[in-house]
Motif scaffolding. Structure first.
Motif, mmCIF file in Angstrom:
data_model
loop_
_atom_site.group_PDB
_atom_site.id
_atom_site.type_symbol
_atom_site.label_atom_id
_atom_site.label_comp_id
_atom_site.label_asym_id
_atom_site.label_seq_id
_atom_site.Cartn_x
_atom_site.Cartn_y
_atom_site.Cartn_z
ATOM 1 N N GLU A 1 0.361 -1.285 0.144
ATOM 2 C CA GLU A 1 0.086 0.037 -0.064
ATOM 3 C C GLU A 1 0.807 1.200 -0.114
ATOM 4 O O GLU A 1 0.351 2.460 -0.348
ATOM 5 C CB GLU A 1 -0.856 0.139 1.592
ATOM 6 C CG GLU A 1 -2.172 -0.988 1.389
ATOM 7 C CD GLU A 1 -2.626 -0.880 2.281
ATOM 8 O OE1 GLU A 1 -2.462 -1.084 3.282
ATOM 9 O OE2 GLU A 1 -4.337 -1.339 2.162
ATOM 10 N N ASP A 2 1.598 1.501 1.070
ATOM 11 C CA ASP A 2 3.000 1.885 0.979
ATOM 12 C C ASP A 2 3.430 2.265 -0.610
ATOM 13 O O ASP A 2 3.379 3.500 -1.234
ATOM 14 C CB ASP A 2 3.657 1.840 1.824
ATOM 15 C CG ASP A 2 3.131 2.517 3.063
ATOM 16 O OD1 ASP A 2 2.135 2.765 3.312
ATOM 17 O OD2 ASP A 2 4.367 1.731 4.429
ATOM 18 N N GLU A 3 3.987 1.417 -1.542
ATOM 19 C CA GLU A 3 4.311 1.967 -2.928
ATOM 20 C C GLU A 3 3.256 2.270 -3.534
ATOM 21 O O GLU A 3 3.947 2.995 -4.351
ATOM 22 C CB GLU A 3 4.883 0.545 -3.491
ATOM 23 C CG GLU A 3 5.632 0.810 -4.928
ATOM 24 C CD GLU A 3 6.691 1.267 -5.448
ATOM 25 O OE1 GLU A 3 6.773 1.483 -5.657
ATOM 26 O OE2 GLU A 3 7.318 1.401 -4.462
ATOM 27 N N ILE A 4 1.899 1.987 -3.394
ATOM 28 C CA ILE A 4 0.742 1.923 -4.309
ATOM 29 C C ILE A 4 0.596 3.605 -4.011
ATOM 30 O O ILE A 4 0.791 5.252 -5.056
ATOM 31 C CB ILE A 4 -1.048 1.889 -4.205
ATOM 32 C CG1 ILE A 4 -0.206 -0.212 -4.191
ATOM 33 C CG2 ILE A 4 -1.950 2.577 -4.844
ATOM 34 C CD1 ILE A 4 -1.312 -0.510 -4.546
ATOM 35 N N LYS A 5 0.402 3.971 -2.868
ATOM 36 C CA LYS A 5 1.108 5.174 -2.198
ATOM 37 C C LYS A 5 1.678 6.833 -3.114
ATOM 38 O O LYS A 5 1.890 7.733 -3.763
ATOM 39 C CB LYS A 5 0.754 5.635 -1.028
ATOM 40 C CG LYS A 5 0.294 7.890 -0.532
ATOM 41 C CD LYS A 5 0.238 7.737 1.221
ATOM 42 C CE LYS A 5 0.242 8.809 1.473
ATOM 43 N NZ LYS A 5 0.675 9.870 1.036
ATOM 44 N N ARG A 6 2.543 6.343 -2.893
ATOM 45 C CA ARG A 6 4.632 6.447 -2.891
ATOM 46 C C ARG A 6 4.535 6.884 -4.335
ATOM 47 O O ARG A 6 4.203 8.014 -5.462
ATOM 48 C CB ARG A 6 5.063 5.958 -2.943
ATOM 49 C CG ARG A 6 6.601 6.820 -3.209
ATOM 50 C CD ARG A 6 7.781 5.712 -3.627
ATOM 51 N NE ARG A 6 7.977 4.537 -4.053
ATOM 52 C CZ ARG A 6 8.228 4.372 -5.586
ATOM 53 N NH1 ARG A 6 8.538 5.581 -6.263
ATOM 54 N NH2 ARG A 6 8.092 3.825 -6.494
ATOM 55 N N SER A 7 3.321 5.985 -5.549
ATOM 56 C CA SER A 7 3.340 6.203 -6.970
ATOM 57 C C SER A 7 2.843 6.761 -7.625
ATOM 58 O O SER A 7 3.294 7.515 -8.190
ATOM 59 C CB SER A 7 3.389 4.464 -7.260
ATOM 60 O OG SER A 7 4.195 4.156 -7.653
ATOM 61 N N CYS A 8 1.490 6.753 -6.875
ATOM 62 C CA CYS A 8 0.515 8.107 -6.943
ATOM 63 C C CYS A 8 0.264 9.566 -6.519
ATOM 64 O O CYS A 8 -0.119 10.723 -7.620
ATOM 65 C CB CYS A 8 -1.354 7.244 -6.591
ATOM 66 S SG CYS A 8 -1.616 5.701 -6.812
ATOM 67 N N ASP A 9 1.169 9.372 -5.388
ATOM 68 C CA ASP A 9 1.862 10.781 -4.922
ATOM 69 C C ASP A 9 2.151 11.680 -6.674
ATOM 70 O O ASP A 9 2.849 12.336 -6.304
ATOM 71 C CB ASP A 9 2.451 10.767 -3.478
ATOM 72 C CG ASP A 9 1.462 10.793 -2.692
ATOM 73 O OD1 ASP A 9 -0.033 11.145 -2.982
ATOM 74 O OD2 ASP A 9 1.483 10.122 -2.017
#
Length: 131
Positions: free
Chosen positions: A109-117
């Motif tokens: 989930e952190d990777e998804i958030k980082r990528s989307c940010d």
């Protein structure tokens, strides 16, 4: 025998740099350059005395984790873990992303958030960022 001036200049041009490389009075006992051994910063556990270290209930006295985090597969089951991995793979620009069901769900989930940010305010985000 007279030398042409061009030969005289050539000889001077070759001799002067050589004279600069070999000093007339070299030191009799040259001291070796002082080389200090590399220093490393002490580890955090060595820097603070044992009594001053904050107590962390999730770590053993040696600083090791008491238990391993659950994999996303164990935490949420096959279907939800696979869905999270697919979302992660759809948005990440990383060459070796942590999008794997064996990793903790929080890491994925952190990777998804980082990528989307990474998307700017005027850019269109993938639909996986909104899920």
């Amino acid at each position: 025998m007279a030398y042409p001036i061009s030969r005289l200049w050539l000889a001077a041009a070759l001799v002067v740099p050589l004279a600069a490389c070999n000093p007339a009075n070299p030191p009799s006992d040259p001291a070796p350059p002082s080389v200090a051994p590399p220093t490393t910063a002490p580890a955090a556990s060595e820097a603070m005395p044992r009594a001053a270290q904050p107590a962390n209930p999730s770590l053993s006295p040696e600083g090791q984790p008491l238990e391993q985090p659950l994999s996303c597969l164990d935490e949420r089951g096959r279907q939800q873990a696979d869905n999270l991995v697919q979302r992660c793979l759809a948005v990440t620009p990383a060459t070796r992303p942590p999008c794997n069901v064996q990793n903790p769900c929080a890491m994925i989930e952190d990777e998804i958030k980082r990528s989307c940010d990474m998307y700017g305010p005027t850019e269109i985000k993938p639909t996986e960022c909104a899920a």
